[in-house]
Scaffold this motif. Sequence first.
Motif, PDB file in Angstrom:
ATOM      1  N   THR A 132      18.983  -1.364  12.591  1.00 53.13           N
ATOM      2  CA  THR A 132      18.783  -1.242  14.038  1.00 53.13           C
ATOM      3  C   THR A 132      17.319  -0.993  14.355  1.00 53.13           C
ATOM      4  N   TRP A 149      19.522  -8.091   3.244  1.00 55.28           N
ATOM      5  CA  TRP A 149      19.846  -7.840   4.644  1.00 55.28           C
ATOM      6  C   TRP A 149      18.634  -7.298   5.385  1.00 55.28           C
ATOM      7  N   GLY A 198      24.136 -10.839  12.323  1.00 54.54           N
ATOM      8  CA  GLY A 198      24.275  -9.525  12.941  1.00 54.54           C
ATOM      9  C   GLY A 198      23.901  -8.402  11.992  1.00 54.54           C
ATOM     10  N   ILE A 199      24.065  -7.175  12.465  1.00 48.61           N
ATOM     11  CA  ILE A 199      23.631  -6.004  11.696  1.00 48.61           C
ATOM     12  C   ILE A 199      24.738  -4.969  11.543  1.00 48.61           C
ATOM     13  N   GLU A 200      25.981  -5.359  11.724  1.00 42.15           N
ATOM     14  CA  GLU A 200      27.078  -4.403  11.554  1.00 42.15           C
ATOM     15  C   GLU A 200      27.378  -4.223  10.070  1.00 42.15           C
ATOM     16  N   VAL A 201      27.172  -3.015   9.561  1.00 44.68           N
ATOM     17  CA  VAL A 201      27.346  -2.725   8.140  1.00 44.68           C
ATOM     18  C   VAL A 201      28.715  -2.097   7.908  1.00 44.68           C
ATOM     19  N   LYS A 202      29.478  -2.673   7.000  1.00 42.40           N
ATOM     20  CA  LYS A 202      30.787  -2.144   6.643  1.00 42.40           C
ATOM     21  C   LYS A 202      30.826  -1.850   5.150  1.00 42.40           C
ATOM     22  N   VAL A 260      26.109   3.226   4.013  1.00 43.18           N
ATOM     23  CA  VAL A 260      26.527   2.351   5.107  1.00 43.18           C
ATOM     24  C   VAL A 260      25.866   2.767   6.420  1.00 43.18           C
ATOM     25  N   ALA A 261      26.037   4.029   6.808  1.00 49.20           N
ATOM     26  CA  ALA A 261      25.443   4.516   8.061  1.00 49.20           C
ATOM     27  C   ALA A 261      23.919   4.505   7.986  1.00 49.20           C
ATOM     28  N   ARG A 314      15.280  -4.222  13.710  1.00 46.90           N
ATOM     29  CA  ARG A 314      15.503  -5.188  14.786  1.00 46.90           C
ATOM     30  C   ARG A 314      14.717  -4.809  16.033  1.00 46.90           C
ATOM     31  N   GLN A 359      22.755   0.938   8.409  1.00 42.56           N
ATOM     32  CA  GLN A 359      22.986   0.547   9.804  1.00 42.56           C
ATOM     33  C   GLN A 359      21.854   1.050  10.693  1.00 42.56           C
ATOM     34  N   GLU A 360      21.480   2.309  10.505  1.00 47.01           N
ATOM     35  CA  GLU A 360      20.386   2.886  11.299  1.00 47.01           C
ATOM     36  C   GLU A 360      19.072   2.170  11.029  1.00 47.01           C
TER      37      GLU A 360
END
Length: 343
Positions: A222, A292, A259-263, A214-215, A225, A218-219
């Motif tokens: 980011t 994604w 968006g790019i918020e990963v959960k 997940v983290a 993008r 996310q990195e």
Amino acid sequence: DGIRDPDRHLCYPFIDRASGTVRLAIQLAVDGQITPMALNEDSVSVYHQGKDVAVPGETRVKLIPHDEAQTNNLFVLLIDGSGSMAVVDGDDGLSRMEKLRKALLRRDVVESFFPAGTASAVSPLVFRGGLPEPLGGKWVVNDAKEYRQLVKSQLQVGSGFTYLYQAVRFAATTLAENPEVRQAVENGRKAPTIIALTDGFNNERPQDLCGDNVARLQELLTTLRDVRMGRGGVRGFQPDLFTVGLGRKAWRRFKVPEGIEVKPRLLCERWADQVINGNVENMGVDNAALEWMAKVGGGKGYVRRDADGLAEAFIAAAQKRYAWYELRYRVDPFHLRRSFTVT
């Protein structure tokens, strides 16, 4: 600019209130120079008065290309060479690597990477448990004959885990610092197209859980993008990213979010606390991460199970570029009865 007279009427804004159709034109200029684009409906979002016109299960946006451009492209092939690529599955008796090799050598795939009349090139990279390495020591391959020889003789299965995220980050950023690659881009070629292929999940340690990604994802999102927006990396090196999964989708219900918020629940469903190695990866390819990454990277994600399917994905990723596009979209005719803005 540069639009031929017979097509000029197609580039003017047009509104058909009866059908609720709006027609516009898109053209990209960088530093005042028209820059051909490779676009598809999946890579464009249209907002009418700030509201997304997309409707699930319904085609409301259409792109029509005009004036095909003969551009010199650099295709970065980012290939998973980990041990799982030796697995034989399916009815054809071929290993995953053999399927990939067969696809990469198909005539129409080679012609897509080296179009006639262009000076296109390929940067073949393999990741086998760390940062990618050039296939056969060649960072840039400039002709189809040498490319075929490398794929036939050098593309082999190695060992180690699948450092997919590190490989994609390297290809989108650090690769631009390589002198051969930098020269290839500067010699009249456009921003590179990265095509990343894997048969599994990002997996860096034996004990990695699905939730550990997940983290990491996310990195990576980011970074992608920021690079695409020109806020990181090397100027002129803002690549399009396409992803190809070899196998079956692990997450059949996944839809790429805005968006790019990963959960954890979004990336792993109910498997966030499960070990990837020999467990979650048995479900298939991590299509969630692949799709994604591709969306944020300006491309598209594909999942295919055989050599012909892989070949079709590579051809689609090596898409043609055009000087401009007609963009048509539909909304409720009621929304066309007054002035409006389009983004």
